[in-house]
Design a protein around this motif. Sequence first.
Motif, short mmCIF file in Angstrom:
data_model
loop_
_atom_site.label_atom_id
_atom_site.label_comp_id
_atom_site.label_asym_id
_atom_site.label_seq_id
_atom_site.Cartn_x
_atom_site.Cartn_y
_atom_site.Cartn_z
N LEU A 47 0.79 -1.21 0.00
CA LEU A 47 0.00 0.00 0.00
C LEU A 47 0.83 1.28 0.00
N HIS A 48 2.01 1.28 0.63
CA HIS A 48 2.77 2.52 0.70
C HIS A 48 3.64 2.74 -0.53
N THR A 49 3.80 1.73 -1.39
CA THR A 49 4.61 1.90 -2.60
C THR A 49 3.92 1.27 -3.81
N ASP A 50 2.63 1.13 -3.78
CA ASP A 50 1.96 0.41 -4.86
C ASP A 50 1.84 1.28 -6.11
N GLU A 51 1.32 0.68 -7.19
CA GLU A 51 1.33 1.32 -8.49
C GLU A 51 0.20 2.35 -8.63
N PRO A 52 0.51 3.55 -9.14
CA PRO A 52 -0.56 4.51 -9.41
C PRO A 52 -1.36 4.10 -10.63
N ILE A 53 -2.69 4.19 -10.51
CA ILE A 53 -3.58 3.84 -11.61
C ILE A 53 -4.54 4.99 -11.84
N GLU A 54 -4.66 5.40 -13.06
CA GLU A 54 -5.54 6.51 -13.41
C GLU A 54 -6.82 5.95 -14.02
N VAL A 55 -7.96 6.38 -13.46
CA VAL A 55 -9.26 5.90 -13.94
C VAL A 55 -10.09 7.09 -14.37
N GLU A 56 -10.56 7.08 -15.58
CA GLU A 56 -11.50 8.09 -16.03
C GLU A 56 -12.90 7.49 -15.95
N LEU A 57 -13.76 8.16 -15.22
CA LEU A 57 -15.07 7.60 -14.92
C LEU A 57 -16.02 7.75 -16.10
N PRO A 58 -17.05 6.90 -16.14
CA PRO A 58 -18.01 6.96 -17.25
C PRO A 58 -18.81 8.25 -17.24
N ILE A 59 -19.22 8.67 -18.39
CA ILE A 59 -20.09 9.83 -18.56
C ILE A 59 -21.50 9.32 -18.84
N ILE A 60 -22.48 9.93 -18.19
CA ILE A 60 -23.86 9.48 -18.33
C ILE A 60 -24.57 10.32 -19.38
N ALA A 61 -25.24 9.67 -20.28
CA ALA A 61 -26.08 10.37 -21.25
C ALA A 61 -27.30 9.50 -21.49
N VAL A 62 -28.33 9.68 -20.68
CA VAL A 62 -29.51 8.84 -20.73
C VAL A 62 -30.71 9.68 -21.14
N GLY A 100 -36.71 14.19 -17.53
CA GLY A 100 -35.91 12.97 -17.70
C GLY A 100 -34.72 12.93 -16.76
N TYR A 101 -33.77 12.08 -17.10
CA TYR A 101 -32.55 11.96 -16.29
C TYR A 101 -31.60 13.11 -16.59
N GLU A 102 -30.85 13.51 -15.58
CA GLU A 102 -29.83 14.55 -15.74
C GLU A 102 -28.45 13.97 -15.48
N GLU A 103 -27.47 14.47 -16.21
CA GLU A 103 -26.12 13.94 -16.12
C GLU A 103 -25.38 14.54 -14.92
N PRO A 104 -24.90 13.72 -14.00
CA PRO A 104 -24.16 14.23 -12.84
C PRO A 104 -22.70 14.48 -13.17
N SER A 105 -22.03 15.22 -12.31
CA SER A 105 -20.61 15.50 -12.52
C SER A 105 -19.75 15.13 -11.32
N ILE A 106 -20.39 14.66 -10.25
CA ILE A 106 -19.68 14.26 -9.05
C ILE A 106 -20.03 12.81 -8.74
N PHE A 107 -19.02 12.02 -8.38
CA PHE A 107 -19.23 10.58 -8.21
C PHE A 107 -18.68 10.11 -6.87
N PRO A 193 -36.79 8.47 -4.17
CA PRO A 193 -35.34 8.68 -4.22
C PRO A 193 -34.96 9.69 -5.29
N GLU A 194 -33.76 10.23 -5.17
CA GLU A 194 -33.21 11.02 -6.27
C GLU A 194 -32.71 10.09 -7.36
N GLU A 195 -32.35 10.66 -8.50
CA GLU A 195 -31.83 9.86 -9.59
C GLU A 195 -30.53 9.18 -9.16
N LEU A 196 -30.45 7.88 -9.41
CA LEU A 196 -29.29 7.11 -8.98
C LEU A 196 -28.82 6.22 -10.13
N PHE A 197 -27.53 6.34 -10.45
CA PHE A 197 -26.89 5.52 -11.48
C PHE A 197 -25.74 4.77 -10.83
N ALA A 198 -25.41 3.60 -11.35
CA ALA A 198 -24.32 2.83 -10.77
C ALA A 198 -23.64 1.96 -11.81
#
Length: 405
Positions: A47-62, A100-107, A193-198
Amino acid sequence: MVRILRAREGAGPTTLTQYAGSRLIVLVVLVVMLCLVGCRREPPLYLHTDEPIEVELPIIAVTLDTYWDYADLYDGQYDWTKEWYYGWDETDEQIFGHIGYEEPSIFQLRRYYTGDEQYGAHQTSLSAVVYGNLYEAKYNWGFWDILVWNDIQTSDGVQSLRFDESALEHVMASTGTTMATASFASTNSYYQPEELFAAYEYGIEVDEDMTDFIFDSDRNVWVKTLNMVLEPITYIYLVQVILHNNSGKITGVDGNANLSGMAHEVRVNDGLSGSNSVNVFYNTRLKRHCDMEGEDVDIVGGRLLTFGMCNLNANRVAQRSEDGTPARVEDGKSHLMDVTMQFVNGQDSTFVFDVTEQVQTRYKGGVLTIELDVKEIPMPMGRPDSGFDASVEDMEDGGTHEIPL
């Protein structure tokens, strides 16, 4: 880095409509930065020297046009707007929000480490709030599960959704009770509930041999691509009670309504709703002089969100049953809707409608329609809330149904 594949209309089996409604194919690219010494890889990292991984999260368009893909019910293209006469104006937008559904920007993002065992039990949970769609962290060698859902943002800062993360294996989302009681049940109704995507990806391997990784020489990084599908796990219903021949007899509504038999909670990891059914509270509005295929009608309309029917992931329902008929989910529960209407003489009555067949047919949301011929309804007298009980079956034929008093 994540790349989003947006299917072109008419492009074959990967168009949005054909690929399970509005689901987008999301390519989540895990970028691993390697520290090389000569030709030898570094030993396993912790954990203190592990590999950095970059993840770009999905964009919602429903959009509802693609998500409410009930074409098989009509032996052709389904257009929900052709049966939605209530419309949606600025006042509706203010009261109910976007149609309809709205696209969020915080995950919200959760990473679960399972060590050397793929699909094993979650040993740790690492949390992060992600602004935008780029996330970078470090990973141990071994196997990981990744869960992403949209962070809930409301205009007043108050949200109805509650998340239970007490169990490492899954996250549960639910809502609490309101002060309102449905007319057809003695129990309290629950907030919608509010709109929820997963999206959930499990069994992701990050190993020292970089198995299934591709080296990007331009960026000097190793890339691993995953397929993730970000889906709505709350379902929109647009409700309309069409008043034929009203002529000012019904003058308003109290704005409160309920829909029964809907799930109280949902498992965020796989979108499976719970077995406990509740009443869902929502608001309504009376709109005058709506056009229904040339007829001037008044309509009581509203919009509500639910976790859907019990014990179901609506995104996994095939459009056609095994016998080839259009899909319909029979959950063994009654789905009742109540609306309290006010009459010109100052009295009001609560109408109860049976919309079971419509809900079971529109298992992932859609338009629920009731039609009333107001001239056939006696003017309520005496005490307020005389409690008319209107039991209406499938309304697709557009006919007018009698109301037993």
